[in-house]
Design an enzyme around this catalytic site. Structure first.
Site, PDB file in Angstrom:
ATOM      1  N   GLY A 207       0.831  -1.203   0.000  1.00  0.00           N
ATOM      2  CA  GLY A 207       0.000   0.000   0.000  1.00  0.00           C
ATOM      3  C   GLY A 207       0.857   1.242   0.000  1.00  0.00           C
ATOM      4  N   ASN A 208       0.245   2.358   0.287  1.00  0.00           N
ATOM      5  CA  ASN A 208       1.004   3.607   0.357  1.00  0.00           C
ATOM      6  C   ASN A 208       0.423   4.493   1.457  1.00  0.00           C
ATOM      7  OD1 ASN A 208      -1.054   5.503  -0.865  1.00  0.00           O
ATOM      8  ND2 ASN A 208      -0.882   3.949  -2.466  1.00  0.00           N
ATOM      9  N   ARG A 209       1.030   5.646   1.655  1.00  0.00           N
ATOM     10  CA  ARG A 209       0.702   6.443   2.844  1.00  0.00           C
ATOM     11  C   ARG A 209      -0.370   7.500   2.611  1.00  0.00           C
ATOM     12  NH1 ARG A 209       6.139   8.670   5.043  1.00  0.00           N
ATOM     13  NH2 ARG A 209       4.773   9.342   6.748  1.00  0.00           N
ATOM     14  N   SER A 210      -1.082   7.423   1.492  1.00  0.00           N
ATOM     15  CA  SER A 210      -2.094   8.445   1.218  1.00  0.00           C
ATOM     16  C   SER A 210      -3.290   8.307   2.166  1.00  0.00           C
ATOM     17  CB  SER A 210      -2.566   8.306  -0.232  1.00  0.00           C
ATOM     18  OG  SER A 210      -3.529   9.268  -0.500  1.00  0.00           O
TER      19      SER A 210
END
Ligand code: CTP
Length: 391
Positions: A207-210
């Site tokens: 995933g990512n940190r958005s």
């Protein structure tokens, strides 16, 4: 923009609170609005045409069959700046929600693209009924502003939510509408936000940190400017935005599917979501034991923005986002061209400061080549500055 001389249609529904609309009409005039009253036929049971004509100084009609040569409903719809419907009964709300045109008022509402303020007043049971709530949600989804009724004593001995709000609250809402840019009225805006996740096994993902905050700020700003808004929210904790349609998704494939179906019917796409660029080649149906979790084979995800932008029709606008840590403008310009965008906002994510924060910094790049630098602005401010570039 001065209020003085602004035309308002005051639509009056057939409820006892119609008598309170007489005071509302007077106070609107005090504030400089020019008011034409359009009651429903039922409303005349409570307050008659003579009263409305005397107070407004203008002729009063309730049906399209009156004053035919002047094409009343079209004329009224064209000259007005705002429509205020007060009181709005359960029946009137239902008729508006379903696009009925069975009296002059509902014809005018359909024929006019101006901002509309709906002021409900009815018994608490009728207000709380699922049908009324569903109809109110339909109206809000379409960009109409529906006030919450006041809570207190109603006709008879009943107490609860359903009272006609204080005149001052209605005027405040009208002033707010007057002050807000309604430049997206009648437009349909779709916003993707959050970050997609790609499963590795039943418990892990890439995933990512958005956080989704920027996309929700844009959706909120678009709503306030009169647009009909849909948010495709990838793994966002915030999932509430009254008035907007929210579609939660998890993976890039799900986001792509929803976008493909929805995009053709929208005027503006704001692609704020951080899309995972790659996903595991194989998703293990069982949790992978740590000894075996030494490497993951990846395959590239499609570039959703580039794909969808390639299918755009004339008049559709597309805003993209980019996250960069170096060579901001150079990389962003290349993305704007490669993805066929009208506008691109490039986030300066060096140091990871932006994720989850309420502020942002970066640059807005327009397809004309103009660059607008954004230094430490709130995500709400950026939302409006971005939407300003569309008009
Ligand atoms: N985007 C997309 N599909 C992807 C990757 C990105 O639709 N598979 C969209 C994002 O929503 C964003 C824009 O493309 O609006 C740019 O995203 P960004 O991550 O900055 O750029 P990438 O194209 O992924 O390039 P890179 O990661 O190499 O910088």
């Amino acid at each position: 923009m001065s209020i003085s001389g602004r035309e308002v249609i005051l639509g009056v529904g057939g409820g006892i609170a119609a008598y309170k609309a007489c005071d509302l009409l007077r106070r609107m005039q005090d504030h400089g609005f020019l008011v034409t009253v359009v009651p429903t036929p039922a409303a005349l049971n409570f307050v008659g045409s003579a009263t409305w004509e005397a107070l407004s100084g203008r002729p009063v009609h309730t049906q399209v069959w009156e004053d035919i040569p002047n094409l009343l409903h079209i004329h009224l719809a064209q000259v007005t700046d705002y429509i205020v419907i007060a009181p709005a009964t359960a029946d009137l709300i239902a008729r508006l929600a379903h696009g009925r045109a069975d009296d002059l008022l509902t014809n005018v509402v359909l024929a006019s693209g101006v901002a509309k303020l709906v002021v409900p007043a009815m018994h608490p049971e009728m207000w709380a009924d699922a049908a009324t709530q569903y109809n109110v949600a339909l109206l809000r989804n379409r960009g109409l502003i529906v006030l919450e009724p006041d809570t207190g004593r109603l006709t008879g001995n009943d107490i609860g939510p359903g009272r006609f709000p204080e005149t001052s609250r209605i005027l405040e809402a009208l002033h707010e509408i007057h002050m807000t840019k309604a430049d997206l009225l009648g437009k349909k805006v779709i916003v993707t936000t959050g970050g997609t996740r790609e499963p590795i096994d039943p418990v892990r993902y890439i995933g990512n940190r958005s956080s989704g905050k920027q996309g929700f700020a844009i959706a909120q700003a678009a709503l306030a400017r009169g647009a009909q808004v849909c948010v495709i929210a990838a793994n966002c904790s915030e999932l509430e935005l009254p008035g907007a349609e929210i579609i939660p998704v998890e993976t890039t494939a799900q986001l792509g599917e929803v976008l493909k179906i929805k995009f053709p019917e929208f005027d503006i796409l704001v692609m704020c979501a951080a899309v995972a660029d790659a996903k595991p080649l194989l998703v293990s149906p069982e949790k992978i034991k740590k000894q075996k979790l030494t490497s993951i084979n990846l395959e590239a995800n499609p570039d959703l923005l580039a794909q969808v932008s390639a299918t755009r029709r004339v008049g559709q606008k597309v805003i993209g986002f980019a996250a960069e840590t170096e060579n901001l403008l150079e990389n962003a310009q290349a993305k704007l061209v490669a993805k066929n965008l009208d506008i691109l906002y490039v986030n300066d994510v060096s140091g990871g400061a932006i994720f989850g924060s309420d502020s942002t910094k970066g640059s807005i790049i327009l397809s004309s080549g103009t660059v607008i630098s954004v230094s430490e602005a709130s995500k709400d401010t950026l939302a409006n500055v971005l939407l300003d570039q569309l008009t």
